[in-house]
Design a protein around this motif. Sequence first.
Motif, PDB file in Angstrom:
ATOM      1  N   LEU A   1     -31.623  12.285  20.507  1.00 60.83           N
ATOM      2  CA  LEU A   1     -31.864  12.181  19.067  1.00 60.83           C
ATOM      3  C   LEU A   1     -32.037  10.728  18.661  1.00 60.83           C
ATOM      4  N   ARG A   2     -31.248   9.823  19.248  1.00 59.05           N
ATOM      5  CA  ARG A   2     -31.396   8.398  18.964  1.00 59.05           C
ATOM      6  C   ARG A   2     -32.801   7.920  19.324  1.00 59.05           C
ATOM      7  N   ASP A   3     -33.285   8.333  20.494  1.00 58.04           N
ATOM      8  CA  ASP A   3     -34.621   7.923  20.927  1.00 58.04           C
ATOM      9  C   ASP A   3     -35.702   8.526  20.039  1.00 58.04           C
ATOM     10  N   GLN A   4     -35.450   9.724  19.539  1.00 60.43           N
ATOM     11  CA  GLN A   4     -36.429  10.411  18.685  1.00 60.43           C
ATOM     12  C   GLN A   4     -36.530   9.760  17.312  1.00 60.43           C
ATOM     13  N   LEU A   5     -35.380   9.410  16.722  1.00 62.76           N
ATOM     14  CA  LEU A   5     -35.365   8.906  15.352  1.00 62.76           C
ATOM     15  C   LEU A   5     -35.172   7.394  15.254  1.00 62.76           C
ATOM     16  N   GLY A   6     -34.719   6.772  16.322  1.00 64.25           N
ATOM     17  CA  GLY A   6     -34.591   5.316  16.336  1.00 64.25           C
ATOM     18  C   GLY A   6     -33.402   4.765  15.584  1.00 64.25           C
ATOM     19  N   GLU A   7     -32.428   5.625  15.252  1.00 65.22           N
ATOM     20  CA  GLU A   7     -31.255   5.167  14.503  1.00 65.22           C
ATOM     21  C   GLU A   7     -29.969   5.518  15.249  1.00 65.22           C
ATOM     22  N   THR A   8     -28.865   4.960  14.797  1.00 70.09           N
ATOM     23  CA  THR A   8     -27.568   5.203  15.409  1.00 70.09           C
ATOM     24  C   THR A   8     -27.116   6.638  15.168  1.00 70.09           C
ATOM     25  N   VAL A   9     -26.583   7.257  16.215  1.00 68.53           N
ATOM     26  CA  VAL A   9     -26.139   8.654  16.143  1.00 68.53           C
ATOM     27  C   VAL A   9     -24.635   8.699  16.407  1.00 68.53           C
ATOM     28  N   SER A  10     -23.911   9.454  15.588  1.00 71.42           N
ATOM     29  CA  SER A  10     -22.453   9.528  15.723  1.00 71.42           C
ATOM     30  C   SER A  10     -21.961  10.970  15.612  1.00 71.42           C
ATOM     31  N   LEU A  11     -20.772  11.198  16.171  1.00 70.91           N
ATOM     32  CA  LEU A  11     -20.054  12.460  15.990  1.00 70.91           C
ATOM     33  C   LEU A  11     -18.759  12.172  15.254  1.00 70.91           C
ATOM     34  N   TYR A  12     -18.455  12.986  14.230  1.00 73.74           N
ATOM     35  CA  TYR A  12     -17.214  12.845  13.481  1.00 73.74           C
ATOM     36  C   TYR A  12     -16.452  14.162  13.479  1.00 73.74           C
ATOM     37  N   VAL A  13     -15.136  14.068  13.559  1.00 70.29           N
ATOM     38  CA  VAL A  13     -14.279  15.230  13.370  1.00 70.29           C
ATOM     39  C   VAL A  13     -13.285  14.908  12.265  1.00 70.29           C
ATOM     40  N   ARG A  14     -12.739  15.962  11.685  1.00 67.54           N
ATOM     41  CA  ARG A  14     -11.766  15.774  10.614  1.00 67.54           C
ATOM     42  C   ARG A  14     -10.364  15.628  11.189  1.00 67.54           C
ATOM     43  N   ASP A  15      -9.604  14.696  10.669  1.00 66.26           N
ATOM     44  CA  ASP A  15      -8.191  14.540  10.978  1.00 66.26           C
ATOM     45  C   ASP A  15      -7.464  14.393   9.655  1.00 66.26           C
ATOM     46  N   ARG A  16      -6.937  15.504   9.172  1.00 68.45           N
ATOM     47  CA  ARG A  16      -6.287  15.562   7.866  1.00 68.45           C
ATOM     48  C   ARG A  16      -7.239  15.064   6.772  1.00 68.45           C
TER      49      ARG A  16
ATOM     50  N   VAL B   1     -16.149  10.161   1.012  1.00 73.34           N
ATOM     51  CA  VAL B   1     -17.505   9.643   0.854  1.00 73.34           C
ATOM     52  C   VAL B   1     -18.235   9.734   2.185  1.00 73.34           C
ATOM     53  N   GLY B   2     -19.570   9.794   2.108  1.00 71.91           N
ATOM     54  CA  GLY B   2     -20.381   9.790   3.320  1.00 71.91           C
ATOM     55  C   GLY B   2     -20.937  11.157   3.659  1.00 71.91           C
ATOM     56  N   ALA B   3     -22.095  11.170   4.309  1.00 70.17           N
ATOM     57  CA  ALA B   3     -22.769  12.420   4.659  1.00 70.17           C
ATOM     58  C   ALA B   3     -21.920  13.279   5.589  1.00 70.17           C
ATOM     59  N   SER B   4     -21.339  12.669   6.614  1.00 67.96           N
ATOM     60  CA  SER B   4     -20.548  13.449   7.562  1.00 67.96           C
ATOM     61  C   SER B   4     -19.286  14.007   6.909  1.00 67.96           C
ATOM     62  N   SER B   5     -18.704  13.267   5.971  1.00 71.09           N
ATOM     63  CA  SER B   5     -17.540  13.775   5.249  1.00 71.09           C
ATOM     64  C   SER B   5     -17.902  15.039   4.482  1.00 71.09           C
ATOM     65  N   LYS B   6     -19.043  15.008   3.834  1.00 74.03           N
ATOM     66  CA  LYS B   6     -19.472  16.176   3.064  1.00 74.03           C
ATOM     67  C   LYS B   6     -19.747  17.377   3.967  1.00 74.03           C
TER      68      LYS B   6
ATOM     69  N   PRO C   1     -23.926  20.083  10.674  1.00 66.88           N
ATOM     70  CA  PRO C   1     -22.734  20.601  11.359  1.00 66.88           C
ATOM     71  C   PRO C   1     -23.025  21.088  12.780  1.00 66.88           C
ATOM     72  N   ILE C   2     -22.032  20.909  13.651  1.00 65.87           N
ATOM     73  CA  ILE C   2     -22.050  21.467  14.997  1.00 65.87           C
ATOM     74  C   ILE C   2     -20.915  22.486  15.069  1.00 65.87           C
ATOM     75  N   PHE C   3     -21.230  23.704  15.507  1.00 67.51           N
ATOM     76  CA  PHE C   3     -20.228  24.754  15.593  1.00 67.51           C
ATOM     77  C   PHE C   3     -19.814  24.992  17.045  1.00 67.51           C
ATOM     78  N   ASP C   4     -18.537  25.271  17.260  1.00 68.97           N
ATOM     79  CA  ASP C   4     -18.054  25.502  18.620  1.00 68.97           C
ATOM     80  C   ASP C   4     -18.279  26.953  19.032  1.00 68.97           C
TER      81      ASP C   4
ATOM     82  N   ALA D   1     -19.282  16.860  12.864  1.00 67.56           N
ATOM     83  CA  ALA D   1     -20.461  16.529  12.063  1.00 67.56           C
ATOM     84  C   ALA D   1     -21.319  15.565  12.871  1.00 67.56           C
ATOM     85  N   LEU D   2     -22.578  15.910  13.055  1.00 63.62           N
ATOM     86  CA  LEU D   2     -23.541  15.038  13.725  1.00 63.62           C
ATOM     87  C   LEU D   2     -24.186  14.166  12.662  1.00 63.62           C
ATOM     88  N   SER D   3     -24.163  12.859  12.855  1.00 60.62           N
ATOM     89  CA  SER D   3     -24.663  11.941  11.834  1.00 60.62           C
ATOM     90  C   SER D   3     -25.675  10.968  12.408  1.00 60.62           C
ATOM     91  N   VAL D   4     -26.733  10.731  11.651  1.00 55.25           N
ATOM     92  CA  VAL D   4     -27.716   9.698  11.967  1.00 55.25           C
ATOM     93  C   VAL D   4     -27.651   8.686  10.841  1.00 55.25           C
TER      94      VAL D   4
END
Length: 250
Positions: free
Chosen positions: A94-109, A138-143, A201-204, A212-215
């Motif tokens: 995905l990084r190579d496709q879109l050229g931006e930083t890609v991150s994974l976030y999970v919720r902790d409380r 705040v933030g896309a992944s938070s939402k 969102p990524i579902f297990d 949350a998958l974020s670009v």
Amino acid sequence: MEEEKRTIRAVERALDVMLCFTTGSDWGLTEIAQRVGLHKSTVHRMLATLEQKGFVFRDEATEKYRLGLRILELSAHARASDPAVVLLGEMERLRDQLGETVSLYVRDRNDRVRIQAVQSEQAVRRVAPVGARLPLTVGASSKVLLAFGDAGERDALLAEVSWPAPKDRDAYLEQLQEIAALGYATSFEEREAGAAAISAPIFDRSGKLYAALSVSGPSNRLTADIMRERAPAVMEAARRMGMLLGGTGV
């Protein structure tokens, strides 16, 4: 029973000492004692035990403690089955496709934690350190984590007195409902000036939200129009990642 309580408390204290190393690579005895709120003599005994077991070692030159080799052994076994490692190839794609930083976030409380990241190769980019803890307000992944996560936990967060005063709860809840219908979220300079992000969102394997998958990238590159155009690619990548986890691909 009293002995069991003391044993558990001792483990908690030892873990508090180890957790100091999530925010720094080396610590002095006094620094650790102040950070965990314990007497130096108590911390010294804990560090001596941890050092004997290989979890920390003391640098004789600096008289500071660092993580030991036993941590690497544990990490090697954990990473072999770590979903964040399993998804790394798709993140790079995905990084190579879109050229931006890609991150994974999970919720902790009431926070979100970045558990994996692939940096953009562009000169001007978003730097995303793994392990960073950020507010869930705040933030896309938070939402995404709130919109697609457990409804009871979301409602409890919105009801807390610590919820930022400027944020209207009803309006935010309505926004989360819209995100759930769209399948993705965006943010534009919400947490940091000059930064924008899109998240899906990524579902297990059980169909529950895993991460949350974020670009993310500079807001002059990730404009509102560009993020709308790239939303299908991000959602498709999230779907593929869910399939790699044995998820539903919802």
